[in-house]
Enzyme design. Structure first.
Site, short mmCIF file in Angstrom:
data_model
loop_
_atom_site.label_atom_id
_atom_site.label_comp_id
_atom_site.label_asym_id
_atom_site.label_seq_id
_atom_site.Cartn_x
_atom_site.Cartn_y
_atom_site.Cartn_z
N ASP A 145 -43.39 59.25 99.90
CA ASP A 145 -43.03 60.66 99.80
C ASP A 145 -43.86 61.46 100.80
O ASP A 145 -44.98 61.11 101.11
CB ASP A 145 -43.25 61.20 98.38
N THR A 156 -30.91 66.61 97.71
CA THR A 156 -29.75 67.15 98.43
C THR A 156 -29.33 68.45 97.72
O THR A 156 -28.28 68.50 97.07
CB THR A 156 -28.57 66.15 98.42
N GLU A 184 -31.93 62.32 83.42
CA GLU A 184 -33.32 62.67 83.12
C GLU A 184 -33.49 62.68 81.61
O GLU A 184 -32.59 63.06 80.87
CB GLU A 184 -33.67 64.04 83.70
N LYS A 203 -19.39 59.32 92.72
CA LYS A 203 -20.50 60.07 92.10
C LYS A 203 -20.09 61.53 91.83
O LYS A 203 -20.33 62.06 90.75
CB LYS A 203 -21.72 60.02 93.04
N GLY A 206 -26.39 73.15 83.23
CA GLY A 206 -27.35 73.52 84.28
C GLY A 206 -27.93 72.23 84.83
O GLY A 206 -27.27 71.20 84.83
N CYS A 249 -28.29 68.60 88.91
CA CYS A 249 -27.13 67.89 89.48
C CYS A 249 -25.80 68.62 89.33
O CYS A 249 -25.18 68.95 90.34
CB CYS A 249 -27.03 66.50 88.87
N1 LIG Z 1 -32.48 64.10 89.03
C1 LIG Z 1 -31.46 63.42 88.54
O1 LIG Z 1 -31.26 63.30 87.33
C2 LIG Z 1 -30.49 62.73 89.48
C3 LIG Z 1 -29.58 61.80 88.97
C4 LIG Z 1 -28.70 61.16 89.85
C5 LIG Z 1 -28.73 61.47 91.20
N2 LIG Z 1 -29.63 62.38 91.68
C6 LIG Z 1 -29.66 62.65 93.12
O2 LIG Z 1 -30.80 61.97 93.66
C7 LIG Z 1 -31.36 62.72 94.74
C8 LIG Z 1 -32.83 63.01 94.48
O3 LIG Z 1 -32.94 63.82 93.33
P1 LIG Z 1 -34.33 64.08 92.61
O4 LIG Z 1 -34.03 64.84 91.37
O5 LIG Z 1 -35.08 62.78 92.50
O6 LIG Z 1 -35.04 65.01 93.69
P2 LIG Z 1 -36.59 65.45 93.79
O7 LIG Z 1 -36.60 66.74 94.45
O8 LIG Z 1 -37.24 65.26 92.46
O9 LIG Z 1 -37.24 64.35 94.76
C9 LIG Z 1 -36.99 64.25 96.12
C10 LIG Z 1 -38.29 63.82 96.80
O10 LIG Z 1 -38.01 63.47 98.16
C11 LIG Z 1 -39.13 63.83 98.94
N3 LIG Z 1 -38.75 63.83 100.37
C12 LIG Z 1 -37.90 64.68 101.01
N4 LIG Z 1 -37.76 64.31 102.31
C13 LIG Z 1 -38.52 63.21 102.48
C14 LIG Z 1 -38.79 62.35 103.60
N5 LIG Z 1 -38.22 62.55 104.79
N6 LIG Z 1 -39.64 61.32 103.43
C15 LIG Z 1 -40.22 61.10 102.22
N7 LIG Z 1 -39.99 61.87 101.13
C16 LIG Z 1 -39.15 62.89 101.25
C17 LIG Z 1 -39.56 65.16 98.37
O11 LIG Z 1 -40.89 65.47 98.69
C18 LIG Z 1 -39.36 64.92 96.87
O12 LIG Z 1 -40.54 64.45 96.24
C19 LIG Z 1 -30.48 63.99 94.84
O13 LIG Z 1 -29.50 63.77 95.81
C20 LIG Z 1 -29.85 64.10 93.48
O14 LIG Z 1 -28.63 64.77 93.51
C21 LIG Z 1 -30.51 63.01 90.84
#
Ligand SMILES: NC(=O)c1ccc[n+]([C@@H]2O[C@H](COP(=O)([O-])OP(=O)(O)OC[C@H]3O[C@@H](n4cnc5c(N)ncnc54)[C@H](O)[C@@H]3O)[C@@H](O)[C@H]2O)c1
Length: 436
Positions: free
Chosen positions: A30, A86, A155, A207, A260, A263
């Protein structure tokens, strides 16, 4: 398998820890140094039940590492997952792919030997093509395959969901990549989790279609709840009555304050944009987004109605701030517009959440943060349950009544039987059921 997980957030950290638990060697990367430092000290940057033990066990076994250095992690990896955020792009609702493209560029520079690059982030159709183009442009000599493998974990139940998925979707037309993906998911494969191999674009769209469908189900039952209130019917029984039909299914039929979270709001918007850009507008999803947006402030009017139409100068206590229980995630939580609307109407707001208080401070202001439900209720004219945390399911009504200015409970999650609350001497307002 050696795996590099780029992005160590809700998805990356859970996926990385679970892959390590399957026996793979995982490095979670990260950019956020504070996050990686915390993980190095054994502290979890997010609240997710069971995650601390899972991470500790796999770190101890030497299978799970954390770093800010992407190149060595990618260089050593057979499979590199992109799990960066994203979010919605400001202004137009398209998915902001800045982080994905940036990660693709950084990964490309470090690739060494045949590597499968997998997009786990939720990304619009065609993003895999763009990631492939970026990698080829940055490193024309790279030997890699770009795969789509969207994540469906929720989550609050993320570890269980990851380890016992309803299905795993893998989008690739590359035979070598398919073998690597089989190996990565071998333990689940052996457990007979359905693995759906599709073309990459299909996987990307699966998705969004899944999330839009779930958001539609929620919005549908919310509108039925509004009608039920008007005509004196009970939405809980309607949900049961339709949910027992296998073609409909009982899940995601809980009426509430509107969806909310990190996602559904952004994914429904992004899907609308994809539909418009491709000349195939998605009218059902458009309605879902509009109806859900309008609902958020309507919930504040519901609170005001329970107080005789006016909240000015009154204190409203809000229980539950996160977008759902068992997470600290505040992104797009229904509590945020509700609190703002109550403040706009002149109310003073007390809040309490079991895990989301720290995160909430970045999203709401001018409220009193309280250490528990009872101190939150002190002096309040209404208590509003916004998130159905377990600890709100057995509130001591006598204790609440003794401390509140008025015994009014607005339960936006329908967690109480109306008769029980009425017997305790409260005015009880819920969703899609007659007021008691
Ligand atoms: N949160 C959920 O429940 C969930 C479920 C399914 C899918 N998703 C998808 O998964 C993806 C991530 O979601 P999330 O909730 O984990 O996001 P998040 O914001 O919790 O985590 C993303 C992480 O990526 C890091 N990051 C960004 N650019 C980077 C890089 N170039 N190199 C290294 N680290 C980098 C950020 O610092 C951050 O810690 C999204 O596209 C989301 O839509 C999320």
């Amino acid at each position: 398998m050696r795996i590099a997980m780029i992005g160590t957030g809700y998805v990356g950290l859970v996926s990385g820890a679970c892959f390590a638990d399957f026996g793979h060697e995982v490095t979670c990367v990260d950019k956020d140094k504070a996050k990686i430092d915390a993980l190095g000290r054994g502290e979890m940057p997010i609240y997710e039940p069971g995650l601390d033990d899972l991470v500790a066990a796999n770190v101890k076994a030497g299978r799970l590492k954390f770093t800010t250095a992407l190149p060595p992690a990618v260089k050593a990896a057979d499979a590199v997952f992109i799990a960066v955020g994203t979010p919605s792009r400001r202004g137009d609702g398209h998915a902001d792919l800045t982080f994905v493209h940036e990660a693709a560029r950084e990964i490309a520079q470090a690739l060494d030997g045949f590597t499968v690059v997998i997009t786990k982030s939720t990304v619009p159709v065609g993003t895999g093509d763009e990631v492939e183009r970026i990698i080829k442009e940055t490193r024309p000599d790279a030997d890699c395959a770009v795969v789509s493998n969207p994540e469906f974990l929720r989550e609050g139940a993320a570890i269980r969901d990851f380890k016992h998925p309803d299905r795993i979707v893998v989008g690739t037309e590359d035979a070598r990549a398919r073998e690597v993906m089989r190996e990565v998911y071998r333990p689940l494969y052996l457990n007979r989790a359905p693995v759906l191999f599709t073309e990459r674009r299909t996987a990307e769209l699966i998705k969004y279609a899944a999330n839009a469908f779930l958001a539609t189900k929620i919005t549908f039952i919310n509108e039925i709840a509004d009608l039920a209130e008007k005509v004196g019917a009970d939405v809980q029984e309607i949900a049961r009555g339709i949910g027992l039909d296998n073609r409909i299914g009982a899940k995601f039929l809980h009426a509430g304050p509107g969806f909310g979270g990190s996602c559904f709001p952004k994914d429904t918007l992004a899907l609308l944009k994809t539909g418009q850009d491709n000349g195939a507008p998605l009218r059902v999803v458009e309605a879902v987004v509009t109806v859900n947006d309008a609902r958020k402030r309507a919930m504040a009017r519901k609170v005001a109605a329970a107080l005789g139409g006016d909240v000015r100068g009154k204190t409203v206590a809000v229980l539950g701030l996160t977008f759902k229980p068992n997470t600290d995630d505040m992104r797009e939580a229904p509590s945020i517009p509700l609190i703002t609307a109550l403040q706009d109407m002149g109310a003073k707001v007390h809040v309490y959440d079991p895990a989301g208080m720290e995160q909430a401070k970045a999203y709401i202001g001018n409220v009193e943060f309280c250490p528990d439900a009872y101190s939150c209720a002190k002096g309040a004219s209404a208590l509003v349950i916004v998130t159905e945390w377990e600890e709100f399911r057995a509130l001591d009504f006598d204790r609440l009544k003794a401390t509140m200015a008025q015994p009014v409970l607005v339960d936006l999650r329908n967690i109480y039987p109306p008769e029980e609350v009425a017997r305790a001497g409260f005015v009880y307002e819920s969703v899609g059921r007659a007021r008691k």
